[in-house]
Design a protein around this motif. Sequence first.
Motif, PDB file in Angstrom:
ATOM      1  N   VAL A   1       0.837  -1.128   0.120  1.00  0.00           N
ATOM      2  CA  VAL A   1       0.051   0.133   0.110  1.00  0.00           C
ATOM      3  C   VAL A   1       0.976   1.330   0.067  1.00  0.00           C
ATOM      4  O   VAL A   1       0.760   2.223  -0.856  1.00  0.00           O
ATOM      5  CB  VAL A   1      -0.963  -0.034   1.212  1.00  0.00           C
ATOM      6  CG1 VAL A   1      -1.532   1.367   1.433  1.00  0.00           C
ATOM      7  CG2 VAL A   1      -1.882  -1.026   1.004  1.00  0.00           C
TER       8      VAL A   1
ATOM      9  N   ALA B   1      -0.421  -1.566  -4.618  1.00  0.00           N
ATOM     10  CA  ALA B   1      -2.013  -1.513  -4.045  1.00  0.00           C
ATOM     11  C   ALA B   1      -2.002   0.036  -3.338  1.00  0.00           C
ATOM     12  O   ALA B   1      -2.977   0.147  -2.562  1.00  0.00           O
ATOM     13  CB  ALA B   1      -1.930  -2.504  -2.847  1.00  0.00           C
TER      14      ALA B   1
ATOM     15  N   VAL C   1      -4.295   0.680   5.810  1.00  0.00           N
ATOM     16  CA  VAL C   1      -4.668  -0.481   5.182  1.00  0.00           C
ATOM     17  C   VAL C   1      -3.690  -1.254   4.794  1.00  0.00           C
ATOM     18  O   VAL C   1      -2.597  -0.674   4.492  1.00  0.00           O
ATOM     19  CB  VAL C   1      -5.796  -0.122   3.926  1.00  0.00           C
ATOM     20  CG1 VAL C   1      -6.486  -1.402   3.369  1.00  0.00           C
ATOM     21  CG2 VAL C   1      -6.633   0.945   4.557  1.00  0.00           C
TER      22      VAL C   1
ATOM     23  N   ALA D   1      -2.877  -4.566   2.049  1.00  0.00           N
ATOM     24  CA  ALA D   1      -3.951  -5.051   0.843  1.00  0.00           C
ATOM     25  C   ALA D   1      -2.967  -5.752  -0.029  1.00  0.00           C
ATOM     26  O   ALA D   1      -1.595  -5.696  -0.060  1.00  0.00           O
ATOM     27  CB  ALA D   1      -4.262  -3.859   0.262  1.00  0.00           C
TER      28      ALA D   1
ATOM     29  N   THR E   1      -3.457  -6.773  -4.235  1.00  0.00           N
ATOM     30  CA  THR E   1      -4.063  -6.926  -5.656  1.00  0.00           C
ATOM     31  C   THR E   1      -4.096  -8.255  -6.195  1.00  0.00           C
ATOM     32  O   THR E   1      -3.013  -8.880  -5.918  1.00  0.00           O
ATOM     33  CB  THR E   1      -3.767  -5.747  -6.542  1.00  0.00           C
ATOM     34  OG1 THR E   1      -2.434  -5.998  -6.897  1.00  0.00           O
ATOM     35  CG2 THR E   1      -4.160  -4.458  -5.826  1.00  0.00           C
TER      36      THR E   1
ATOM     37  N   MET F   1      -9.175  -7.412  -5.274  1.00  0.00           N
ATOM     38  CA  MET F   1      -8.343  -6.974  -3.933  1.00  0.00           C
ATOM     39  C   MET F   1      -9.019  -7.444  -2.707  1.00  0.00           C
ATOM     40  O   MET F   1     -10.009  -7.332  -2.331  1.00  0.00           O
ATOM     41  CB  MET F   1      -8.140  -5.319  -4.032  1.00  0.00           C
ATOM     42  CG  MET F   1      -7.411  -4.653  -2.660  1.00  0.00           C
ATOM     43  SD  MET F   1      -7.467  -3.104  -2.875  1.00  0.00           S
ATOM     44  CE  MET F   1      -5.832  -2.630  -3.211  1.00  0.00           C
TER      45      MET F   1
ATOM     46  N   GLY G   1      -7.556  -7.326   1.590  1.00  0.00           N
ATOM     47  CA  GLY G   1      -6.628  -6.705   2.730  1.00  0.00           C
ATOM     48  C   GLY G   1      -7.558  -6.659   3.880  1.00  0.00           C
ATOM     49  O   GLY G   1      -8.407  -7.221   4.088  1.00  0.00           O
TER      50      GLY G   1
ATOM     51  N   TRP H   1      -7.739  -3.682   7.823  1.00  0.00           N
ATOM     52  CA  TRP H   1      -7.695  -2.444   8.307  1.00  0.00           C
ATOM     53  C   TRP H   1      -8.416  -2.610   9.802  1.00  0.00           C
ATOM     54  O   TRP H   1      -9.072  -3.333  10.087  1.00  0.00           O
ATOM     55  CB  TRP H   1      -8.339  -1.379   7.413  1.00  0.00           C
ATOM     56  CG  TRP H   1      -9.684  -1.045   7.837  1.00  0.00           C
ATOM     57  CD1 TRP H   1     -10.251  -0.397   8.489  1.00  0.00           C
ATOM     58  CD2 TRP H   1     -10.949  -1.818   7.142  1.00  0.00           C
ATOM     59  NE1 TRP H   1     -11.677  -0.454   8.750  1.00  0.00           N
ATOM     60  CE2 TRP H   1     -11.990  -1.431   7.746  1.00  0.00           C
ATOM     61  CE3 TRP H   1     -10.874  -2.736   5.830  1.00  0.00           C
ATOM     62  CZ2 TRP H   1     -13.221  -1.554   7.156  1.00  0.00           C
ATOM     63  CZ3 TRP H   1     -12.135  -2.971   5.465  1.00  0.00           C
ATOM     64  CH2 TRP H   1     -13.486  -2.540   6.144  1.00  0.00           C
TER      65      TRP H   1
ATOM     66  N   SER I   1      -8.597  -2.542  -6.610  1.00  0.00           N
ATOM     67  CA  SER I   1      -7.951  -1.448  -5.693  1.00  0.00           C
ATOM     68  C   SER I   1      -9.059  -0.082  -6.089  1.00  0.00           C
ATOM     69  O   SER I   1      -8.971   0.794  -5.171  1.00  0.00           O
ATOM     70  CB  SER I   1      -6.712  -1.153  -6.301  1.00  0.00           C
ATOM     71  OG  SER I   1      -6.412  -0.913  -7.715  1.00  0.00           O
TER      72      SER I   1
END
Length: 565
Positions: A482, A487, A497, A499, A501, A517, A519, A521, A546
């Motif tokens: 990220v 990402a 986040v 993540a 992809t 995607m 992920g 959080w 994404s």
Amino acid sequence: REIDPDEILIDSKNVSEFDTDQFEGRIERPLSRRSLAGAGAILLVVAALLLLRAADLQVWEGAAYAKQARENQLEHTVLFAERGVVEDRTGRPLAWNERPPAEALPGQAGTSTSVGFSTRIYAAYRGVAHVLGYAKAPAKDSSGFYFRDTFEGIDGAEKAFDSILKGQNGLTLTETDARGKVVSQAAIQPPEQGQKLVLSVDARVSQGLYDILAVRARDARAQGAAGVVMDVRTGELLALTSYPEYSSSALAGGDSAAINAYNADKHLPFLNRATDGLYAPGSIVKPLMAAAALAEGVIDEHKQLLSTGQLVVPNPYDPEKPTIFKDWRVNGWTDARRAIAVSSDIYFYEVGGGFESQPGLPAQAGLGIARIDQYLRLFGFGADAGLAGYSEVDGTIPTPEWKAANFPQDPLWRIGDTYHTAIGQYGTLVTPLQAARMIATIANGGVLLTPSLIASTTPQGKQLAVDAHALQVAREGMRLGVTEGIAGAVNLPFVHVAAKTGTAQVGARNENQNAWMVGFWPYEQPKYAYAVVLEKMPAGTPIGGSVVMSDFFYYLEANAPQYLQ
């Protein structure tokens, strides 16, 4: 001698002293024959009339009166139970009942009691149809007999939790006379209302995710789309949505025009893609493959492998024609974290199948297909995700046995099959729910949870015997993706986040692709994991998962910021 009556009653000497009003001095006289004849005639007429009436009742009109007598009986009538209401986690009603106007019972003017059943009403939130499903109302045949006297859950929560929603019908006893007039009525068994069901989903969050998926799927000319948001601590599903969807109200009401349109729609609105759609996962499996390689000692977290854009495997039968496995770009030297961040195919080819061709490195075996299969299954792939009443799809993990069974004309397992399986291609098929569950397991430190749609559920899961540090490296690689990798669309200031992809080629000539995607959080203390997929868009389409999630996080910031904290 005896005194004669006339000597007592008729005494001419004292006639004047008789009280004639008291019948004194009168002589009783016998009835005449004429009087007797008249009385007898009257008795005969009365007897004849009674006999004629009896004959009328018993002989001439006997059948009709017998039928009326039978109809003067007790009738059992169903008192329909109210189906339980359904709410989202915030208390918003998603399904409830509306009673019809009261109907007057026959023969009881001035009183009214509802003798029908409620209409099932569904909220107009988008994105929750496959979660809610629908229920069929009670139905009767042409003769008025109820062949289904309860609501019947057909799909979604209405089906999965039908036993607690349906309640228990009651019974009323009605007595009517031959003319149809109600003589008496009493409820001998009152109905029991179904239980209230509180789902774990947030209707507004689901609607927001659905609308974003719909817009992006149309822009990308995708066949469909799906999204899952799962609590990594409990397994509760905050959102479970599939595009396109149907109308619960239309199906419950038997809207034939809508049903015909759904059946004719090539985008398959009846398919719950979130739980039953099967897709090649592509690169979203790479965090798991990295953790497996580290846990098994195939490679350490700092060892770098070189991606020059392609991996050349010599052909022992024809040295002039080596097999070439391409990376999606030249990624250079990558260790475990960076390989996840930039999604290096070469790195995962080699940790999956071995890296004897790396310059300056001794030949070393990779995970191999047996251990790849083991770890994919350990994290929930290849098996029903466990969402009771919904998913029954297992998916596919390619193995030598699978290939021999499905490709008898070419049963030999090759190194290239291992390479492609290590990056989520070849015959690998998973559902979005399985993908979200896998990412939740990485996020929470190795607890494989059972997904649930019940709010405030007691977590059910098992702690996997996987090296905790290996999972931490996978999480760090996803966060690096990220902040510095591919990402970056979800590199946002208001939420951290992690993540990954994924793009998986589909079609006989790879003419289409699925864009993923996954992920979780917040990165520091994970609460929610997610998986979104755009299905079967033209190859090379730049719109992917994404972009969907970037839009979704902005939606949460504006409409439900409590889920970002």
